[in-house]
Design a protein around this motif. Structure first.
Motif, PDB file in Angstrom:
ATOM      1  N   LEU A   6      -5.316  23.341  -9.848  1.00  0.00           N
ATOM      2  CA  LEU A   6      -6.119  23.255  -8.909  1.00  0.00           C
ATOM      3  C   LEU A   6      -6.553  21.940  -8.673  1.00  0.00           C
ATOM      4  N   THR A   7      -6.925  21.085  -9.629  1.00  0.00           N
ATOM      5  CA  THR A   7      -7.099  19.828  -9.302  1.00  0.00           C
ATOM      6  C   THR A   7      -6.092  18.930  -8.922  1.00  0.00           C
ATOM      7  N   ARG A   8      -4.909  19.243  -9.491  1.00  0.00           N
ATOM      8  CA  ARG A   8      -3.743  18.612  -9.011  1.00  0.00           C
ATOM      9  C   ARG A   8      -3.319  18.746  -7.330  1.00  0.00           C
ATOM     10  N   ASP A   9      -3.570  20.087  -7.190  1.00  0.00           N
ATOM     11  CA  ASP A   9      -3.497  20.554  -5.751  1.00  0.00           C
ATOM     12  C   ASP A   9      -4.212  19.841  -4.865  1.00  0.00           C
ATOM     13  N   LEU A  10      -5.572  19.774  -5.306  1.00  0.00           N
ATOM     14  CA  LEU A  10      -6.745  18.986  -4.261  1.00  0.00           C
ATOM     15  C   LEU A  10      -6.459  17.489  -4.388  1.00  0.00           C
ATOM     16  N   VAL A  11      -6.109  16.945  -5.518  1.00  0.00           N
ATOM     17  CA  VAL A  11      -6.145  15.391  -5.401  1.00  0.00           C
ATOM     18  C   VAL A  11      -4.949  14.964  -4.706  1.00  0.00           C
ATOM     19  N   ALA A  12      -3.808  15.651  -4.651  1.00  0.00           N
ATOM     20  CA  ALA A  12      -2.506  15.324  -3.818  1.00  0.00           C
ATOM     21  C   ALA A  12      -2.793  15.304  -2.353  1.00  0.00           C
ATOM     22  N   ILE A  13      -3.884  15.946  -1.823  1.00  0.00           N
ATOM     23  CA  ILE A  13      -3.966  16.034  -0.394  1.00  0.00           C
ATOM     24  C   ILE A  13      -4.834  14.767   0.056  1.00  0.00           C
ATOM     25  N   VAL A  65     -12.748  11.296  -0.355  1.00  0.00           N
ATOM     26  CA  VAL A  65     -12.502  10.213  -1.163  1.00  0.00           C
ATOM     27  C   VAL A  65     -12.511   8.773  -0.310  1.00  0.00           C
ATOM     28  N   VAL A  66     -12.513   7.687  -1.459  1.00  0.00           N
ATOM     29  CA  VAL A  66     -12.417   6.394  -0.920  1.00  0.00           C
ATOM     30  C   VAL A  66     -11.004   6.182  -0.560  1.00  0.00           C
ATOM     31  N   GLU A  67     -10.743   5.021  -0.081  1.00  0.00           N
ATOM     32  CA  GLU A  67      -9.026   4.659   0.169  1.00  0.00           C
ATOM     33  C   GLU A  67      -8.443   4.325  -1.170  1.00  0.00           C
ATOM     34  N   PRO A  68      -7.282   5.009  -1.302  1.00  0.00           N
ATOM     35  CA  PRO A  68      -6.675   4.901  -2.349  1.00  0.00           C
ATOM     36  C   PRO A  68      -5.856   3.499  -2.564  1.00  0.00           C
ATOM     37  N   THR A  69      -5.212   2.979  -3.452  1.00  0.00           N
ATOM     38  CA  THR A  69      -4.500   1.737  -3.600  1.00  0.00           C
ATOM     39  C   THR A  69      -3.176   2.223  -3.158  1.00  0.00           C
ATOM     40  N   GLY A  70      -2.317   1.036  -3.329  1.00  0.00           N
ATOM     41  CA  GLY A  70      -0.935   1.691  -2.690  1.00  0.00           C
ATOM     42  C   GLY A  70      -0.388   2.443  -3.997  1.00  0.00           C
ATOM     43  N   ALA A  71      -0.799   1.929  -5.365  1.00  0.00           N
ATOM     44  CA  ALA A  71      -0.035   2.774  -6.203  1.00  0.00           C
ATOM     45  C   ALA A  71      -0.430   4.305  -6.220  1.00  0.00           C
ATOM     46  N   GLU A  88      -0.440  13.275 -15.326  1.00  0.00           N
ATOM     47  CA  GLU A  88      -0.879  13.633 -16.273  1.00  0.00           C
ATOM     48  C   GLU A  88      -0.519  12.847 -17.631  1.00  0.00           C
ATOM     49  N   ARG A  89      -1.339  12.191 -18.241  1.00  0.00           N
ATOM     50  CA  ARG A  89      -0.861  11.545 -19.625  1.00  0.00           C
ATOM     51  C   ARG A  89      -2.016  11.700 -20.602  1.00  0.00           C
ATOM     52  N   ASP A  90      -1.865  11.665 -21.744  1.00  0.00           N
ATOM     53  CA  ASP A  90      -2.965  11.408 -22.736  1.00  0.00           C
ATOM     54  C   ASP A  90      -4.049  12.161 -22.562  1.00  0.00           C
ATOM     55  N   GLY A  91      -3.602  13.173 -21.862  1.00  0.00           N
ATOM     56  CA  GLY A  91      -5.002  14.180 -21.829  1.00  0.00           C
ATOM     57  C   GLY A  91      -6.008  14.002 -20.667  1.00  0.00           C
ATOM     58  N   ARG A  92      -5.360  13.153 -19.713  1.00  0.00           N
ATOM     59  CA  ARG A  92      -6.234  13.054 -18.654  1.00  0.00           C
ATOM     60  C   ARG A  92      -5.184  13.365 -17.490  1.00  0.00           C
ATOM     61  N   LEU A  93      -6.010  13.390 -16.227  1.00  0.00           N
ATOM     62  CA  LEU A  93      -5.381  13.441 -14.873  1.00  0.00           C
ATOM     63  C   LEU A  93      -5.398  12.279 -14.061  1.00  0.00           C
ATOM     64  N   TYR A  94      -4.578  11.524 -13.664  1.00  0.00           N
ATOM     65  CA  TYR A  94      -4.906  10.068 -12.969  1.00  0.00           C
ATOM     66  C   TYR A  94      -4.539  10.325 -11.542  1.00  0.00           C
ATOM     67  N   GLY A  95      -5.587  10.018 -10.502  1.00  0.00           N
ATOM     68  CA  GLY A  95      -5.069   9.867  -9.127  1.00  0.00           C
ATOM     69  C   GLY A  95      -6.492   9.665  -8.560  1.00  0.00           C
ATOM     70  N   ARG A  96      -6.286   9.264  -7.224  1.00  0.00           N
ATOM     71  CA  ARG A  96      -7.422   9.064  -6.242  1.00  0.00           C
ATOM     72  C   ARG A  96      -8.280  10.260  -6.311  1.00  0.00           C
ATOM     73  N   PRO A 347     -19.109   7.146 -16.403  1.00  0.00           N
ATOM     74  CA  PRO A 347     -19.193   5.690 -15.787  1.00  0.00           C
ATOM     75  C   PRO A 347     -18.016   4.890 -15.751  1.00  0.00           C
ATOM     76  N   GLY A 348     -17.937   4.429 -14.438  1.00  0.00           N
ATOM     77  CA  GLY A 348     -16.655   3.120 -14.130  1.00  0.00           C
ATOM     78  C   GLY A 348     -15.615   3.956 -13.985  1.00  0.00           C
ATOM     79  N   GLU A 349     -15.546   5.080 -13.772  1.00  0.00           N
ATOM     80  CA  GLU A 349     -14.181   6.001 -13.306  1.00  0.00           C
ATOM     81  C   GLU A 349     -13.998   5.888 -11.825  1.00  0.00           C
ATOM     82  N   ALA A 350     -15.003   6.349 -11.215  1.00  0.00           N
ATOM     83  CA  ALA A 350     -15.077   6.677  -9.680  1.00  0.00           C
ATOM     84  C   ALA A 350     -14.465   5.259  -9.014  1.00  0.00           C
ATOM     85  N   HIS A 351     -13.625   5.652  -8.053  1.00  0.00           N
ATOM     86  CA  HIS A 351     -13.052   4.269  -7.000  1.00  0.00           C
ATOM     87  C   HIS A 351     -12.405   3.260  -7.665  1.00  0.00           C
ATOM     88  N   THR A 352     -11.930   3.696  -9.031  1.00  0.00           N
ATOM     89  CA  THR A 352     -11.192   2.588  -9.365  1.00  0.00           C
ATOM     90  C   THR A 352      -9.551   2.344  -9.339  1.00  0.00           C
TER      91      THR A 352
END
Length: 380
Positions: A6-13, A65-71, A88-96, A347-352
């Motif tokens: 569900l997180t994947r589906d939401l983040v992809a939008i 969300v805030v504006e994503p980077t190109g990557a 998904e890598r190393d037990g984490r989900l990455y994405g804006r 701390p330090g994860e949001a908006h990065t």
């Protein structure tokens, strides 16, 4: 459906400029997966309710969300060049939006779907009985990243839960691999202070009134103010005043008629710094550009209920803590809702540029939300 899926589906939008597609997904999912009453208001907030009773508990998030980077956006060779990248890598989900805060929103949605509300008259458990012990709500707002637009609209149009768990980050505050319960946070008031003078040629400076001189005197006044502080959960939340920008003058040989500067003020629950004192001299004007309210939970029983659920959902020992920055909980708290903050972001994860969230902590939050709903509502 897992919290990862569900997180994947939401983040992809995509939802940094237009939250419509994310709102469509949320509305459709809630109508398909639950028997709750689902509404979508004029600004795009999605709110689902089940059960009824004297008190309401809400799980609150936001889908902008805030504006994503190109990557963080799929390339043109993908199926959808506008879709956000989720990895998904190393037990984490990455994405804006994984940390801020679609991961927490996914956990809340699943906990809401799976929670049952007990009917006191019969002892039966049902998803949405008219005579249940309390009302359970999940709400996802728009415009949190631009000053709480969605939360303010919801409150203005009747959204008024008695209690709320807001899914902003509270992980790793008291220590590593612990998701704590935040019971207070600072607010932010942004101001512009304008000094007015009278223009003159610099060769005859005494015939004018120098706005820059007036502005610097006002800045000295800001620096002399003592911001208030408040003790919460064994911590001291301290207010702060910082002059952040200054602009004035039109030419090297002209006495300036106008000079303005901005003040970033971090506010705490209770009193505010007396910025109005800066405007006492003639020619000084004060304008509040943004005022995000602080939050403090005053219901100890509610905070302890969430803390107990959090402790039962993880190996670590969570604590009651505070956060340094504003969230939608401030708007709810100001309107009378008792709020706590509990969510997976660290701390330090949001908006990065490499924003991510721990999958283990997502599961932890889902379980905590489920326990909160069950333990609080059946006890009312």
């Amino acid at each position: 459906m897992s919290v990862v899926d569900l997180t994947r589906d939401l983040v992809a939008i995509p939802s940094h400029e237009d939250e419509t597609a994310a709102g469509d997904f949320l509305e459709d999912w809630l109508r398909r997966e639950t028997d709750a009453t689902v509404t979508r208001d004029a600004v795009g907030n999605v709110i689902a309710r089940k059960g009824s009773g004297p008190e309401t508990l809400a799980f609150v998030g936001h889908h902008d969300v805030v504006e994503p980077t190109g990557a963080q956006v799929a390339n043109a060779d993908g199926d959808d060049p506008n879709e956000y990248v989720v990895e998904e890598r190393d037990g984490r989900l990455y994405g804006r939006g994984t940390a801020d805060m679609k991961g927490a929103l996914a956990a809340a949605l699943l906990a809401f779907r799976d929670s049952e509300v007990r009917t006191p008259s019969s002892g039966r458990t049902q998803s949405g009985d008219a005579d249940s012990a309390g009302e359970l709500v999940v709400a996802s707002f728009v415009g949190e990243e631009v000053g709480g637009v969605g939360a303010q609209h919801a409150l203005e149009t009747g959204f008024a839960p008695d209690y709320a768990v807001v899914g902003e980050g509270s992980t790793d505050y008291s220590g590593p691999d612990v998701t704590d319960v935040a019971i207070a946070h600072k607010g932010r008031r942004g101001s512009t202070i304008t000094a007015h003078g009278t223009a003159a040629h610099a060769s005859e400076a005494d015939t004018g009134e120098n706005a820059i001189y007036r502005a610097t005197e006002a800045i000295d006044g800001v620096r002399s103010l003592q911001p208030p502080s408040v003790d919460v959960a064994g911590e001291t939340l301290e207010g702060r005043l910082t002059v952040t920008e200054i602009d004035g003058g039109s030419a090297m040989n002209v006495v300036p008629a106008r000079c303005e500067f901005t003040v970033d003020e971090r506010t705490v629950p209770g009193e505010r710094a007396a910025l109005e004192r800066v405007t006492e001299p003639a020619g000084i004007e004060w304008t509040v550009d943004q005022d995000l309210p602080p939050m403090r939970c005053t219901d100890e029983a509610f905070a302890e209920c969430v803390l107990e659920a959090a402790a039962a959902s993880q190996a670590g020992a969570p604590e009651l803590v505070t956060k340094p920055h504003a969230t939608d909980a401030g708007w709810l708290s100001r309107a009378g809702t008792e709020c706590v903050i509990y969510g997976p972001s660290e701390p330090g994860e949001a908006h990065t540029d490499d924003e991510s969230v721990s999958i283990e902590v997502l599961e932890r939050c889902r379980e905590t939300y489920r326990r909160v709903a069950r333990r609080w509502l059946t006890a009312r």
